[in-house]
Design an enzyme around this catalytic site. Structure first.
Site, short mmCIF file in Angstrom:
data_model
loop_
_atom_site.label_atom_id
_atom_site.label_comp_id
_atom_site.label_asym_id
_atom_site.label_seq_id
_atom_site.Cartn_x
_atom_site.Cartn_y
_atom_site.Cartn_z
N ARG A 105 0.89 -1.17 0.00
CA ARG A 105 0.00 0.00 0.00
C ARG A 105 0.92 1.22 0.00
O ARG A 105 1.80 1.33 0.85
CB ARG A 105 -0.92 -0.03 1.22
CG ARG A 105 -1.92 -1.17 1.08
CD ARG A 105 -2.84 -1.38 2.24
NE ARG A 105 -3.67 -2.55 1.95
CZ ARG A 105 -4.02 -3.49 2.83
NH1 ARG A 105 -3.60 -3.41 4.07
NH2 ARG A 105 -4.78 -4.50 2.46
N ASP A 115 -12.48 -9.62 -1.23
CA ASP A 115 -13.73 -9.13 -0.65
C ASP A 115 -14.91 -9.12 -1.64
O ASP A 115 -16.07 -9.04 -1.22
CB ASP A 115 -13.55 -7.70 -0.10
CG ASP A 115 -12.43 -7.64 0.94
OD1 ASP A 115 -12.12 -8.69 1.53
OD2 ASP A 115 -11.87 -6.55 1.15
N ARG A 162 -21.16 -28.39 20.34
CA ARG A 162 -20.81 -27.00 20.66
C ARG A 162 -21.42 -26.01 19.67
O ARG A 162 -21.76 -26.36 18.54
CB ARG A 162 -19.29 -26.83 20.60
CG ARG A 162 -18.60 -27.39 21.81
CD ARG A 162 -17.11 -27.23 21.67
NE ARG A 162 -16.42 -27.81 22.81
CZ ARG A 162 -15.15 -28.11 22.82
NH1 ARG A 162 -14.40 -27.92 21.76
NH2 ARG A 162 -14.60 -28.61 23.91
N MET A 193 -13.13 -12.75 6.91
CA MET A 193 -12.71 -11.43 6.41
C MET A 193 -13.77 -10.80 5.52
O MET A 193 -14.86 -11.34 5.35
CB MET A 193 -11.39 -11.56 5.65
CG MET A 193 -10.19 -11.62 6.56
SD MET A 193 -8.69 -11.63 5.57
CE MET A 193 -7.47 -11.31 6.83
N ARG A 246 -13.44 -7.04 5.07
CA ARG A 246 -13.31 -5.59 5.38
C ARG A 246 -14.69 -4.98 5.60
O ARG A 246 -15.35 -5.35 6.57
CB ARG A 246 -12.56 -4.86 4.26
CG ARG A 246 -11.86 -3.61 4.78
CD ARG A 246 -11.18 -2.89 3.64
NE ARG A 246 -10.01 -3.58 3.17
CZ ARG A 246 -8.77 -3.40 3.61
NH1 ARG A 246 -8.55 -2.51 4.55
NH2 ARG A 246 -7.76 -4.06 3.11
N ALA A 282 -24.21 -22.84 7.57
CA ALA A 282 -24.19 -22.20 8.89
C ALA A 282 -25.61 -21.99 9.42
O ALA A 282 -26.55 -21.80 8.65
CB ALA A 282 -23.47 -20.85 8.79
N LYS A 295 -30.59 -30.67 16.61
CA LYS A 295 -29.33 -30.33 15.96
C LYS A 295 -28.25 -30.18 17.02
O LYS A 295 -28.37 -29.38 17.94
CB LYS A 295 -29.51 -29.03 15.19
CG LYS A 295 -28.55 -28.97 14.06
CD LYS A 295 -29.00 -28.16 12.92
CE LYS A 295 -27.94 -28.42 11.85
NZ LYS A 295 -27.77 -27.33 10.97
N ARG A 322 -17.49 -21.73 21.50
CA ARG A 322 -16.10 -21.47 21.12
C ARG A 322 -16.09 -20.40 20.02
O ARG A 322 -17.04 -20.29 19.25
CB ARG A 322 -15.42 -22.73 20.56
CG ARG A 322 -15.19 -23.81 21.59
CD ARG A 322 -14.09 -23.43 22.59
NE ARG A 322 -13.78 -24.54 23.48
CZ ARG A 322 -14.48 -24.90 24.54
NH1 ARG A 322 -15.58 -24.24 24.87
NH2 ARG A 322 -14.10 -25.93 25.29
O1 F6P Z 1 -9.31 -6.24 1.46
C1 F6P Z 1 -8.85 -7.55 1.56
C2 F6P Z 1 -8.62 -7.94 2.99
O2 F6P Z 1 -8.18 -9.28 3.03
C3 F6P Z 1 -9.82 -7.75 3.92
O3 F6P Z 1 -10.77 -8.78 3.80
C4 F6P Z 1 -9.13 -7.68 5.25
O4 F6P Z 1 -9.88 -6.90 6.14
C5 F6P Z 1 -7.85 -6.98 4.94
O5 F6P Z 1 -7.60 -7.16 3.56
C6 F6P Z 1 -6.66 -7.51 5.71
O6 F6P Z 1 -5.61 -6.67 5.46
P1 F6P Z 1 -4.17 -6.87 6.14
O7 F6P Z 1 -3.57 -8.09 5.55
O8 F6P Z 1 -3.44 -5.63 5.79
O9 F6P Z 1 -4.43 -7.04 7.61
#
Ligand code: F6P
Length: 307
Positions: free
Chosen positions: A57, A113, A148, A155, A157, A172, A198, A231
């Site tokens: 980045r 994402d 459980r 992930m 974001r 799920a 279940k 958990r």
């Molecule tokens: O945008 C892709 C992504 O994998 C998101 O799903 C996640 O929040 C973020 O990047 C993780 O970023 P980093 O590897 O910088 O923690």
């Protein structure tokens, strides 16, 4: 992303176009980290996750000074066009850069994402959801044997698409995403009253709910239903790597191939996408994040099948 790079390089070579790899994204453009690429340099990478060109980045690219350096380096290295793989930040950077430099950019959508306008699927998404499904299948064995309730954070974001599809695919019992908010009381009664026989329960929680919220949710549920053995599991970066699925390899190859053709056809500042199995071009300005745009049929089905 490797499959996309491979397709770009081989399509360029086929068309007698000289091809240069830029290491570390925009940072590498500024630091002049340019490497020659040919057919051989991209051999045996289609099955590897990540990117052989590395990524970073770049804060420097957001400055005038950084952009000027990048422009000079592109010109010095006789670059006539750039193919950038990334998300909306990459495309925003390219739009900004185009006010200073006329070298055309074409983009390919690379993010797990899947939250970009202009494509049904981004590069990496299919692999990520398959990784999640595989992990949840494994966790399900413990959930089942020990009777459980598991909360599993995935992930995404700001987007709930990884949670939604992987949650449906792993069966799920509940999926928590911001695009289809869940009333906490409803979640409790669903977990209490859902099929009584279940023995295992899995709740997929999108990370977009906020840092640590999977733990808070699990604690609240424990207070409401103390009899449950609960958990929490945070899947983390396993979702960003590993051998890509065939679907990702093929989509990434199509996008890389089409990106070279797009530059040859004189297109600029567009993102290559696949919509309804057809290559489409979306101007960078419009290839932004789409939030709140989840398919209503999927949301409805998710709620019914989780019962
Ligand atoms: O945008 C892709 C992504 O994998 C998101 O799903 C996640 O929040 C973020 O990047 C993780 O970023 P980093 O590897 O910088 O923690």
């Amino acid at each position: 992303m490797n499959a996309c790079i491979r397709a770009v390089v081989r399509t360029a070579v086929f068309n007698n176009i000289e091809i240069t790899g830029i290491m570390h994204g925009y940072d590498g453009m500024i630091q002049e980290e340019f490497i020659p690429l040919d057919t051989k340099s991209v051999a045996n990478i289609i099955h590897r996750g990540g990117t052989l060109l590395k990524t970073a980045r770049s804060a420097a690219f957001l400055t005038k000074e950084g952009m000027n350096k990048a422009k000079n380096n592109l010109q010095k290295n006789k670059i006539d066009g750039v193919i950038a793989i990334g998300g909306d930040g990459t495309f925003k950077g390219a739009v900004e850069f185009s006010t200073l430099c006329s070298i055309p950019f074409v983009g390919c959508p690379g993010t797990i994402d899947n939250d970009l306008v202009g494509t049904d699927f981004t590069i990496g998404y299919d692999t990520a959801i398959n990784t999640v499904v595989d992990a949840v299948d494994k966790i399900r064995d413990t959930a089942e044997s020990h009777e459980r309730l598991f909360f599993i954070e995935v992930m995404g974001r700001d987007a709930g698409l990884i949670a939604l599809r992987s949650g449906i695919g792993s069966g799920a019992e509940a999926i928590l995403i911001s695009e289809a908010e869940t009333d906490f009381n409803k979640l409790i009664s669903h977990l209490k009253d859902g099929r009584k026989n279940k023995t295992s329960k899995i709740v997929i929680v999108s990370e977009q709910q906020g840092t640590g919220s999977v733990l808070k949710i699990a604690e609240r549920v424990k207070q409401e239903i103390p009899s449950y053995d609960i958990r929490v599991s945070v899947l983390g970066h396993i979702q960003r790597g590993g051998n890509p699925t065939c679907m990702d390899r093929v989509n990434a190859s199509r996008m890389g191939f089409s990106a070279v053709e797009a530059l040859q056809a004189g297109k600029k500042n567009v993102m290559i996408g696949i919509i309804n199995n057809k290559i489409e071009y979306t101007p960078f300005e419009k290839a932004t994040k789409h939030l709140e745009e989840l398919h209503p049929d999927l949301i409805k089905m998710m709620r019914i099948l989780a019962l």
